[in-house]
Write a protein that holds these residues in place. Structure first.
Motif, PDB file in Angstrom:
ATOM      1  N   ILE A 350     175.041 -62.276  43.780  1.00  0.00           N
ATOM      2  CA  ILE A 350     174.868 -61.644  44.521  1.00  0.00           C
ATOM      3  C   ILE A 350     174.641 -59.967  43.635  1.00  0.00           C
ATOM      4  CG2 ILE A 350     176.666 -60.023  46.230  1.00  0.00           C
ATOM      5  CD1 ILE A 350     175.494 -62.401  48.127  1.00  0.00           C
ATOM      6  N   THR A 351     175.356 -60.336  42.632  1.00  0.00           N
ATOM      7  CA  THR A 351     174.728 -59.026  41.536  1.00  0.00           C
ATOM      8  C   THR A 351     174.187 -58.325  41.516  1.00  0.00           C
ATOM      9  OG1 THR A 351     177.706 -59.953  41.172  1.00  0.00           O
ATOM     10  CG2 THR A 351     176.195 -58.043  39.453  1.00  0.00           C
ATOM     11  N   GLU A 352     172.737 -59.386  40.762  1.00  0.00           N
ATOM     12  CA  GLU A 352     171.621 -59.321  41.410  1.00  0.00           C
ATOM     13  C   GLU A 352     171.486 -58.559  42.541  1.00  0.00           C
ATOM     14  OE1 GLU A 352     169.242 -59.835  38.458  1.00  0.00           O
ATOM     15  OE2 GLU A 352     170.838 -61.056  37.041  1.00  0.00           O
ATOM     16  N   LEU A 353     170.863 -59.055  43.272  1.00  0.00           N
ATOM     17  CA  LEU A 353     170.933 -58.700  45.020  1.00  0.00           C
ATOM     18  C   LEU A 353     171.336 -57.445  45.187  1.00  0.00           C
ATOM     19  CD1 LEU A 353     171.065 -61.046  47.755  1.00  0.00           C
ATOM     20  CD2 LEU A 353     169.049 -60.477  47.202  1.00  0.00           C
ATOM     21  N   CYS A 354     172.854 -56.912  44.621  1.00  0.00           N
ATOM     22  CA  CYS A 354     172.957 -55.472  45.027  1.00  0.00           C
ATOM     23  C   CYS A 354     172.439 -54.827  44.053  1.00  0.00           C
ATOM     24  CB  CYS A 354     174.562 -55.528  44.837  1.00  0.00           C
ATOM     25  SG  CYS A 354     174.853 -56.257  46.265  1.00  0.00           S
ATOM     26  N   GLY A 355     172.363 -54.970  42.896  1.00  0.00           N
ATOM     27  CA  GLY A 355     171.875 -53.854  41.544  1.00  0.00           C
ATOM     28  C   GLY A 355     170.428 -53.800  42.201  1.00  0.00           C
ATOM     29  N   ALA A 356     169.897 -54.441  42.466  1.00  0.00           N
ATOM     30  CA  ALA A 356     168.234 -54.443  42.802  1.00  0.00           C
ATOM     31  C   ALA A 356     168.532 -53.191  43.744  1.00  0.00           C
ATOM     32  CB  ALA A 356     167.583 -55.702  42.929  1.00  0.00           C
ATOM     33  N   ASN A 358     170.027 -51.285  45.013  1.00  0.00           N
ATOM     34  CA  ASN A 358     170.395 -49.998  44.656  1.00  0.00           C
ATOM     35  C   ASN A 358     169.895 -49.245  43.562  1.00  0.00           C
ATOM     36  OD1 ASN A 358     173.472 -49.740  45.589  1.00  0.00           O
ATOM     37  ND2 ASN A 358     174.284 -50.856  44.122  1.00  0.00           N
ATOM     38  N   ASN A 359     169.189 -49.879  42.845  1.00  0.00           N
ATOM     39  CA  ASN A 359     167.997 -49.231  42.185  1.00  0.00           C
ATOM     40  C   ASN A 359     166.379 -48.597  43.212  1.00  0.00           C
ATOM     41  OD1 ASN A 359     168.777 -49.094  39.593  1.00  0.00           O
ATOM     42  ND2 ASN A 359     168.766 -51.817  39.317  1.00  0.00           N
ATOM     43  N   ASP A 360     166.467 -50.033  44.419  1.00  0.00           N
ATOM     44  CA  ASP A 360     165.510 -49.572  45.111  1.00  0.00           C
ATOM     45  C   ASP A 360     164.059 -49.972  44.582  1.00  0.00           C
ATOM     46  OD1 ASP A 360     164.763 -49.911  47.708  1.00  0.00           O
ATOM     47  OD2 ASP A 360     164.034 -47.055  47.733  1.00  0.00           O
ATOM     48  N   SER A 361     163.955 -51.151  44.037  1.00  0.00           N
ATOM     49  CA  SER A 361     163.017 -51.947  43.089  1.00  0.00           C
ATOM     50  C   SER A 361     162.906 -53.188  43.436  1.00  0.00           C
ATOM     51  CB  SER A 361     163.233 -51.880  41.956  1.00  0.00           C
ATOM     52  OG  SER A 361     164.350 -52.242  40.755  1.00  0.00           O
ATOM     53  N   ASN A 362     161.754 -53.858  43.300  1.00  0.00           N
ATOM     54  CA  ASN A 362     161.970 -55.416  43.426  1.00  0.00           C
ATOM     55  C   ASN A 362     161.840 -55.826  44.938  1.00  0.00           C
ATOM     56  OD1 ASN A 362     161.027 -55.475  40.340  1.00  0.00           O
ATOM     57  ND2 ASN A 362     162.968 -55.790  39.603  1.00  0.00           N
ATOM     58  N   HIS A 363     161.247 -54.908  45.913  1.00  0.00           N
ATOM     59  CA  HIS A 363     161.546 -55.220  46.915  1.00  0.00           C
ATOM     60  C   HIS A 363     161.224 -56.663  47.506  1.00  0.00           C
ATOM     61  CE1 HIS A 363     161.635 -50.780  47.981  1.00  0.00           C
ATOM     62  NE2 HIS A 363     162.620 -50.914  46.811  1.00  0.00           N
ATOM     63  N   LEU A 364     159.835 -56.772  46.715  1.00  0.00           N
ATOM     64  CA  LEU A 364     159.294 -58.490  47.047  1.00  0.00           C
ATOM     65  C   LEU A 364     160.237 -59.438  46.442  1.00  0.00           C
ATOM     66  CD1 LEU A 364     157.433 -59.634  48.806  1.00  0.00           C
ATOM     67  CD2 LEU A 364     155.513 -60.135  47.284  1.00  0.00           C
ATOM     68  N   GLN A 365     160.863 -60.068  45.160  1.00  0.00           N
ATOM     69  CA  GLN A 365     161.745 -60.538  45.005  1.00  0.00           C
ATOM     70  C   GLN A 365     163.159 -60.031  45.634  1.00  0.00           C
ATOM     71  OE1 GLN A 365     161.912 -60.410  40.477  1.00  0.00           O
ATOM     72  NE2 GLN A 365     159.933 -60.820  40.311  1.00  0.00           N
ATOM     73  N   ILE A 366     163.060 -59.059  45.595  1.00  0.00           N
ATOM     74  CA  ILE A 366     164.910 -59.392  46.781  1.00  0.00           C
ATOM     75  C   ILE A 366     164.830 -60.188  48.069  1.00  0.00           C
ATOM     76  CG2 ILE A 366     166.141 -57.575  47.095  1.00  0.00           C
ATOM     77  CD1 ILE A 366     165.512 -55.776  45.343  1.00  0.00           C
ATOM     78  N   LEU A 367     163.551 -59.899  47.841  1.00  0.00           N
ATOM     79  CA  LEU A 367     163.183 -60.343  50.122  1.00  0.00           C
ATOM     80  C   LEU A 367     163.886 -62.199  50.122  1.00  0.00           C
ATOM     81  CD1 LEU A 367     162.480 -60.355  52.807  1.00  0.00           C
ATOM     82  CD2 LEU A 367     160.610 -60.006  52.340  1.00  0.00           C
TER      83      LEU A 367
END
Length: 666
Positions: A350-356, A358-367
Motif C-alpha cells: 500500500i505504501t509503495e502504491l500510494c507513493g507512486a 502521488n508521484n504520478d509515475s510508473n503507471h504500468l507497474q502500479i496497475l
C-alpha cells in the motif's frame, strides 16, 4: 612463481632439470601464507568449501573442473535441500571431468581410431596448429578399452521419458539386423595444457563416426508393423502436449515483453523473506492462471509473474503477502510471526502504491501490482481470515483510473483486427470488471468498451486467459448492466421483460450443438485447450441464463424453467475436469449463480459436494472456499424460509451484506 617464457618452455622439452629437495619454510614465511577466509569467493567454491582465487568471470578451480562459476547469489543457496542437490551435481561433474582426463590419457597411447570415421572438425576455441589433436573414446563406447561387453543393453532415452512407448529391441526379430545405438555419434574431445597450474593451451575436436556401416545404395529397409505407434501416438496428434494444433504463443502483449528462454530472473529479497518467495513460486504461482497455463505452457511464470517480481517492488511485496496467507491457511500456522509477515508486506504494498500514485509515475507497474492485489487473493486464504485489509473494489477504483490514464480501452477499440495482441493487464482488468460488477450489483466500468467489442466481433483475450469465450463475457456484462438498472429502479417491469427477452435471444445465438461438448482429453490423456474452452463457455452460458432469469419480476427458484437450467448445468459440469489438478477454481462464478437458485431437492448440491470431496482440503481455500461458505449460508436461510412456508427468495448479495463479507468470487 611467474609463468616461464616460450624459450624456457622449449628448452625444458629437451633437457631435464635436476630435482631439488623441498626446503622447509620459515615460520615468518609460513605466516605470510596464512589467509583470512574470504566472503567474496564464488558460491560454487563456497559450497565445496574450497579456496577461490576470485577470478572473473570464472575462477581457476571452476574453469579447471568444468563447473559453473556463480558470483551472484543463486536460487539454491537459501534452500538446504537444493544445496545438497547442487553439491551432488557438482560431485558428478567433477567425477565426469576426472574420468574424461583418464580416458584422454588412455586414448593418446592407443593408435586405433574409431571405425567408420566420417570427418573431424576442429573448433575455434583457442585453436593451435602446432598441437596434435587426439580423440578420446568414451568410457561407454564399444571402442573403449574399459568397455564391458557383457553388460546388458540399456534404453536410457525411454527410461527418462516413460510417457513415450518404447519398441522392444531385444525380443523383436525385425530389429535384430540393426544396432540399438545411434547411426551417428558426435564426440567432442578437449585437451588442456597446464604449466605450473596455469592453463596455456587448449585444443578441441569434434569427431563424427557411425557405429555400423550404412546400408548399400538402393537397398530398402523392411517394413515394421510396429511403426504405427510412432505415427499414431505422436505425429498424428498435432500437439503432443495439448492434443490439438499449436496455439499462438505470442497472443498477449505482456507489459514486460517476451523474454528469451534462457533469461534467469534475479529477484532481490531479504534473507528472512526468501522462504516466502520460494513458497510463492513453488506452491502459489501454479494456482493463479490455470487456463493460461494450459493455453500457453509456462507463459504465466516466465512472461507475467517472474519478470514483475524482478522489476516491480510493489508487486513483489504483494506476492510475498499472498504467499504468507497461503502458508498460514495450508500449513495451519498460528501466531504473531505469520500475521506480521502478512501485514508487513501488505502495508509495504500500500505504501509503495500510494507513493507512486502521488508521484504520478510508473503507471504500468502500479496497475500490475494493483491487479495482483485484487486477483491473487482469489487463490489463497480461508473465508474466516479476519486480518485488516482494503476492500477489493477500493483497489479496483485505483486500477480503473490507471487503465484510463494508459488509454487501454481506447487502444482495444481502435485495434479491432485479427492481428491485435490484447494488453495482458487490460484483459485481466476486464475479467475482474465484468464479474466483479455482479458482486456489487453495479454496471461494469468499461461496459461501453465491451459493447463495442461485441459488435465488432473482436477479441479481448478473455478466452485465452480465463477459459470463457469473449462474446459470452460481453453478454454477461450486458446482464450486469440490466441488473444494476433494476436495482436502481430505473426501469419498469415491462421494459425489463423486453430487455430480458432481447438478451435471451442474444444468448441463443451463441449456442453450440450438444455433440460438440465432450470430455477435453486427447487420446494421450492431455488436456485439449479449445475443447476445455468450449465446455467452460457452455457452463458460463447456462449460468448467464440463470442470472438473467433471476431478474424476471417475481422470479422463483421453484420455477420449472429454472430447475431445468440447473439440471443442464449439472450435466455440463461433468465435462469440466475436477480434483486438485482440475478447473473447479476457474468456474467459481457459475457455481455461485447456479447454486444460489438450487433447492434442497436439487441435484446441484450433490454434484458440488462430490467436487468438493475430490478437491480435498483445497476446497476450503481461495474463492472456491468462500463461494462454498456463502452458498451454505444462502441454503441455510432459504431452506428455513421454505420450511416456514414463506417462499421468500434469499439473494446471495443480501447474505454477503448481512455477514459483512466482501468477497470477489471469480
Amino acid at each position: 612463481m611467474s609463468p616461464p617464457s616460450a624459450a624456457q618452455t622449449s628448452k625444458s622439452a629437451t633437457t631435464t632439470a635436476p630435482k631439488t629437495a623441498p626446503t622447509k619454510a620459515s615460520p615468518s614465511k609460513a605466516a605470510t601464507k596464512m589467509h583470512r577466509r574470504s566472503r567474496s569467493g564464488c558460491f560454487t567454491c563456497r559450497l565445496r568449501r574450497k579456496k577461490c582465487d576470485e577470478g572473473r568471470s570464472q575462477c581457476k578451480a571452476c574453469k579447471h573442473l568444468g563447473l559453473k562459476c556463480e558470483y551472484k547469489r543463486p536460487m539454491w543457496w537459501s534452500n538446504n535441500d537444493q544445496r545438497k542437490q547442487q553439491k551432488e551435481n557438482i560431485k558428478n561433474i567433477i567425477k565426469r571431468t576426472k574420468l574424461t582426463e583418464k580416458t584422454a590419457q588412455i586414448g593418446t597411447s592407443c593408435a586405433e581410431t574409431p571405425p567408420g570415421l566420417s570427418h573431424s572438425l576442429p573448433t575455434s576455441a583457442t585453436y593451435s596448429e602446432a598441437t596434435a589433436r587426439t580423440r578420446a573414446p568414451s568410457i561407454d563406447s564399444q571402442h573403449s578399452p574399459s568397455y564391458d561387453f557383457n553388460q546388458p543393453l540399456s534404453h536410457d532415452y525411454y527410461d527418462y521419458h516413460p510417457h513415450i512407448a518404447s519398441p522392444i529391441y531385444d525380443t523383436n526379430a525385425h530389429y535384430q539386423p540393426f544396432h540399438s545405438t545411434p547411426y551417428e555419434v558426435d564426440i567432442k574431445t578437449e585437451r588442456q595444457m597446464f604449466v605450473n597450474d596455469i592453463p596455456t593451451r587448449r585444443d578441441s575436436t569434434i569427431s563424427t563416426f557411425s557405429t555400423y556401416q550404412p546400408p548399400p545404395p538402393q537397398a530398402t529397409l523392411p517394413s515394421f508393423p510396429e511403426d504405427d505407434w510412432i505415427n499414431e501416438d505422436i505425429y498424428n496428434t498435432g500437439d503432443m502436449f495439448s492434443g490439438e494444433e499449436g496455439l499462438d504463443l505470442d497472443f498477449f502483449d505482456f507489459s514486460h515483453g517476451n523474454p528469451q528462454a534462457s533469461q534467469q530472473a534475479l529477484i532481490q529479497v531479504d534473507d528472512c523473506d526468501r522462504p516466502l518467495l520460494d513458497h510463492f513460486i513453488d506452491n502459489v504461482l501454479r494456482l493463479i492462471f490455470p487456463i493460461l497455463e494450459v493455453n500457453q505452457h509456462g507463459s504465466a511464470r516466465s512472461e507475467v509473474i517472474l519478470p514483475a517480481l524482478e522489476s516491480n517492488r510493489c508487486y513483489l511485496h504483494c506476492c510475498l503477502s499472498v504467499s504468507a496467507i497461503h502458508l498460514k491457511s495450508t500449513r495451519g500456522l498460528q501466531g504473531e510471526q505469520i500475521d506480521n509477515d502478512i501485514l508487513r508486506h501488505r502495508c509495504a504494498t500500500i505504501t509503495e502504491l500510494c507513493g507512486a500514485l502521488n508521484n504520478d509515475s510508473n503507471h504500468l507497474q502500479i496497475l500490475e501490482a494493483t491487479l495482483g492485489m485484487i486477483f491473487f487473493q482469489c487463490s489463497v486464504g480461508r473465508p474466516s481470515d479476519a486480518l485488516p485489509d482494503v476492500p477489493w473494489h477500493a483497489h479496483f477504483e485505483a486500477a480503473t483510473s490507471l487503465v484510463r490514464k494508459l488509454e487501454l480501452p481506447h487502444a482495444m477499440i481502435h485495434d479491432n483486427n485479427a492481428q491485435m495482441h490484447p494488453p495482458f493487464n487490460m484483459t485481466l482488468a476486464s475479467w475482474i470488471d465484468i464479474l466483479g460488477a455482479t458482486m456489487l450489483g453495479r454496471s461494469p466500468q468499461f461496459a461501453d468498451t465491451y459493447r463495442e467489442k461485441n459488435q465488432s466481433g473482436s477479441t479481448s483475450g478473455l478466452c485465452e486467459l480465463m477459459g470463457c469465450e469473449d462474446s459470452m463475457m460481453y453478454l454477461i456484462s450486458e446482464i450486469a448492466c440490466l441488473d444494476a438498472l433494476k436495482s436502481a429502479n430505473g426501469i419498469n417491469d415491462m421494459q425489463l421483460c423486453q430487455l430480458i427477452g432481447s438478451l435471451g435471444k442474444s444468448l441463443d445465438t451463441t449456442e453450440v450443438p450438444p455433440e460438440s461438448l465432450t470430455l477435453p482429453y486427447s487420446a494421450t490423456g492431455a488436456i485439449r485447450p479449445r475443447q476445455l474452452s468450449r465446455n467452460m463457455t457452455a457452463i458460463f452460458r447456462i449460468a448467464a441464463r440463470i442470472y438473467l432469469c433471476s431478474l424476471v419480476p417475481h422470479a422463483s427458484k421453484e420455477d420449472p424453467t429454472m430447475q431445468t437450467l440447473i439440471e443442464r448445468f449439472v450435466s455440463n459440469l461433468a465435462l469440466i475436469p475436477h480434483g486438485p489438478d482440475g478447473f473447479d477454481r476457474s468456474i467459481v462464478w457459475p457455481l455461485l449463480i447456479a447454486g444460489s437458485q438450487s433447492t434442497s431437492r436439487s441435484i446441484f448440491r450433490q454434484a458440488l459436494a462430490g467436487r468438493m470431496a475430490s478437491l480435498g482440503e483445497q476446497a476450503e481455500f481461495g474463492s472456491f472456499g468462500r463461494m462454498v461458505r456463502l452458498l451454505q449460508e444462502v441454503w441455510c436461510q432459504s431452506d428455513e424460509a421454505d420450511r416456514a412456508g414463506s417462499g421468500q427468495n434469499v439473494h446471495w448479495r443480501d447474505v454477503m451484506q448481512q455477514k459483512g463479507w466482501d468477497f470477489l468470487l471469480i
